[in-house]
Scaffold this active site. Sequence first.
Site, mmCIF file in Angstrom:
data_model
loop_
_atom_site.group_PDB
_atom_site.id
_atom_site.type_symbol
_atom_site.label_atom_id
_atom_site.label_comp_id
_atom_site.label_asym_id
_atom_site.label_seq_id
_atom_site.Cartn_x
_atom_site.Cartn_y
_atom_site.Cartn_z
ATOM 1 C CE LYS A 118 -4.038 -1.883 0.075
ATOM 2 N NZ LYS A 118 -3.839 -3.282 -0.081
HETATM 3 C C1 LIG Z 1 -10.066 -2.685 -1.906
HETATM 4 C C2 LIG Z 1 -9.495 -3.286 -0.668
HETATM 5 N N1 LIG Z 1 -10.305 -3.557 0.565
HETATM 6 C C3 LIG Z 1 -10.021 -4.182 1.382
HETATM 7 C C4 LIG Z 1 -8.607 -4.707 1.600
HETATM 8 C C5 LIG Z 1 -8.115 -5.502 2.674
HETATM 9 O O1 LIG Z 1 -7.129 -4.990 3.501
HETATM 10 P P1 LIG Z 1 -6.148 -5.952 4.422
HETATM 11 O O2 LIG Z 1 -5.403 -6.623 3.255
HETATM 12 O O3 LIG Z 1 -5.227 -5.085 5.112
HETATM 13 O O4 LIG Z 1 -7.095 -6.776 5.129
HETATM 14 C C6 LIG Z 1 -7.567 -4.467 0.631
HETATM 15 C C7 LIG Z 1 -6.303 -4.869 0.597
HETATM 16 O O5 LIG Z 1 -5.734 -5.296 -0.242
HETATM 17 C C8 LIG Z 1 -8.078 -3.706 -0.880
HETATM 18 O O6 LIG Z 1 -7.225 -3.381 -1.777
#
Ligand SMILES: Cc1ncc(COP(=O)(O)O)c(C=O)c1O
Length: 373
Positions: A186
Site C-alpha cells: 500500500k
Molecule cells: C479494496 C480493498 N479492500 C480491502 C482490503 C483489505 O485490506 P487488508 O489486506 O489489510 O485486510 C484491500 C487490501 O488489499 C483492498 O485492496
Amino acid sequence: MKQEVGQVPLSGPFLDEREEELVLEVMRSGRLSLGPMIDRFEEAFAAYVGAPYAAAVSSGTAGLHLLCISAGIQPGDEVITSPYSFASSANCFIYEGGVPVFADIDPHTLNMDPDAVRAAITPKTKAIVPVDIYGYPCELDEIRAIADEHGLAVIEDSCEALGARYKGEQLGTHGPPAVFAFYANKQMTTGEGGIVTTHSEEEWRLLRSLRNQGRGDAGGWLEHVRLGFNYRLSDIAAAIGFGQVEKLDEILPRRARVAQAYNELLAGIDGVELPLADDADHERSWFVYVVGLPDNATRERVISTFERERVGYNRYLPSIHLQPYMRERYGFREGMFPVSEDLSSRTLALPFFTGLERDAQERVAEVLRTALA
Ligand SMILES: Cc1ncc(COP(=O)(O)O)c(C=O)c1O
C-alpha cells in the site's frame, strides 16, 4: 530492498532509519501493545487525513468488518458493493450474515456506477460499501444521496486510496466512515494493519472496544461489555505507521511521479489503455498502476513475456462474484456483471512502488512493447 539484477519486482515498501528508530523506541519502552504509540499514530493519521477520529486495527478487512457491526448489519441484510474489488469489500459484511449484492462498475473509473447501485436496491438493502479502486475516488456524493434517500449506511472502502481527494477534500473527511489498509504494497505500510476514520466520537469508542475484545472504557482487563475481537494493531506496527505518516508528503508525490513516467513511456504503445486521468472532482492517490490490454489472450501473452524477463505483474483484479466460494454460496455466474468481468479478464498491474527507478520503468515499457509487437 534486495533484488536480482534485471528483475523488476511488483511492489515494495518505502522505509528508512526513522521507522527503525521508532520501532526501537517501542521495543525499549516495553509497551508493545496498547501503549502510547497507538495514540500517537492515530492522532497523526487523523490529522493527516483531516478526520476527527481514527482507530487503528490489525488489517483493512478488520476495519471494514467492525464498521459493518457498527452499521448494525444483521443476517439476511443485503449490502451493495463493487464486483471489481478485493474480496474483503464483500467478506466484511458476509461475516455478519449480510448478503452480497453487486453493482456493476463504470468502465472508465472502474468504480461502482451509481445507476447500477440504485437499480440494486431492494427492501432488504441495509448498506452500501463503495470502493475507491486503485486509489481513484468513487462517486461519493451520488452514492451518499442514494443512501440518504433509502436510509442506508455508507462504509467507504478506501483501503487503496490514502491521500486521494474527492471534490478537493481527502477521502476520510467527507462524512461516512472510511477504512485505509497498510499491507506492504500500500501507499504506506505497517506490515499488516488498517485504520478506520470516523466523524462520530461514539462510533470511535465502539470501534476501540470492538477491536479490544469488547472491553469497555472504564472496566478492567477481564470485563467484556460486548462481543469483541482481537483486532488490535501492535505498538511496533504503529511505530512503523507513525514514521510512514511523517513521510506521506514525500511518498504520495513520488508515486505520482512514477505513474507520470509510465504515462509517458507507455503512451505510444498500441493496445495499452492507460489509467484514467484525474479531473476536477477526482484526484487519484497512486496505489497500483493497472493498464487495460485488448483481451485475455493478449494479457496471457504479455504475462509469459514478463515471466521470462522477470518483470513483476498481477492479474488485478478478478471479479469477486466469480471467486469459487462466491459461485458456490450464492450461485453467481459469468455474465451477471459484464463490465467488471470484461475488465477482470484483461487488466494487468505493472511493477509499481514508491522507490521504482526510471530505468526499471523503461525496461518494463520495453518488455511490454515487445510482448505486444
Ligand atoms: C479494496 C480493498 N479492500 C480491502 C482490503 C483489505 O485490506 P487488508 O489486506 O489489510 O485486510 C484491500 C487490501 O488489499 C483492498 O485492496
